[in-house]
Enzyme design. Sequence first.
Site, PDB file in Angstrom:
ATOM      1  N   CYS A   1       0.866  -1.175   0.000  1.00 36.34           N
ATOM      2  CA  CYS A   1       0.000   0.000   0.000  1.00 36.34           C
ATOM      3  C   CYS A   1       0.898   1.220   0.000  1.00 36.34           C
ATOM      4  CB  CYS A   1      -1.016   0.000   1.140  1.00 36.34           C
ATOM      5  SG  CYS A   1      -0.378   0.175   2.790  1.00 36.34           S
TER       6      CYS A   1
ATOM      7  N   CYS B   1      -2.656   1.205  -4.106  1.00 36.65           N
ATOM      8  CA  CYS B   1      -1.488   1.905  -4.646  1.00 36.65           C
ATOM      9  C   CYS B   1      -1.530   1.949  -6.160  1.00 36.65           C
ATOM     10  CB  CYS B   1      -0.180   1.297  -4.162  1.00 36.65           C
ATOM     11  SG  CYS B   1       0.203  -0.317  -4.823  1.00 36.65           S
TER      12      CYS B   1
ATOM     13  N   CYS C   1       2.824  -0.319  -8.524  1.00 34.79           N
ATOM     14  CA  CYS C   1       3.425  -1.618  -8.247  1.00 34.79           C
ATOM     15  C   CYS C   1       3.954  -2.213  -9.553  1.00 34.79           C
ATOM     16  CB  CYS C   1       2.376  -2.538  -7.625  1.00 34.79           C
ATOM     17  SG  CYS C   1       3.066  -4.070  -7.030  1.00 34.79           S
TER      18      CYS C   1
END
Length: 137
Positions: free
Chosen positions: A12, A86, A90
């Site tokens: 996150c 997020c 990523c």
Amino acid sequence: MTGKKPSVLFVCVHNAGRSQMAAAFLTALSQGAIEVRSAGSQPADTVNPAAVEAMSELGIDMSAEVPKVLTTEAVKESDVVITMGCGDECPYFPGKRYEDWVLEDPAGQGVDAVRPIRDEIRTRIENLIDSLIPAAS
């Protein structure tokens, strides 16, 4: 899997609440059968105190945890990557299992607001363990 433990990475943004609670639950509930990592794209300075308090109510101590920065290596080394708000930050690698858990952000909230988030994370972790470790028959 040839004797290798499955590994899970929780991501996150701040690595201070949701991902820390998820990692703590998975560590506790899998009893070492799963390798656990957590990280954030923009890690906070400290773990959310309300998250620490909410987990301690269940006997899980996160007080020594510190937010960690997300690295490409952490993603490469994980079988399952679970993001929590997020988005595109990523890195993506083919062959990995990706899940996005939409959970309310506990940042800035008191422990009363964090408990339902914690409980939802626990339910998801129990389902995750069931998917990664076949039940002993």
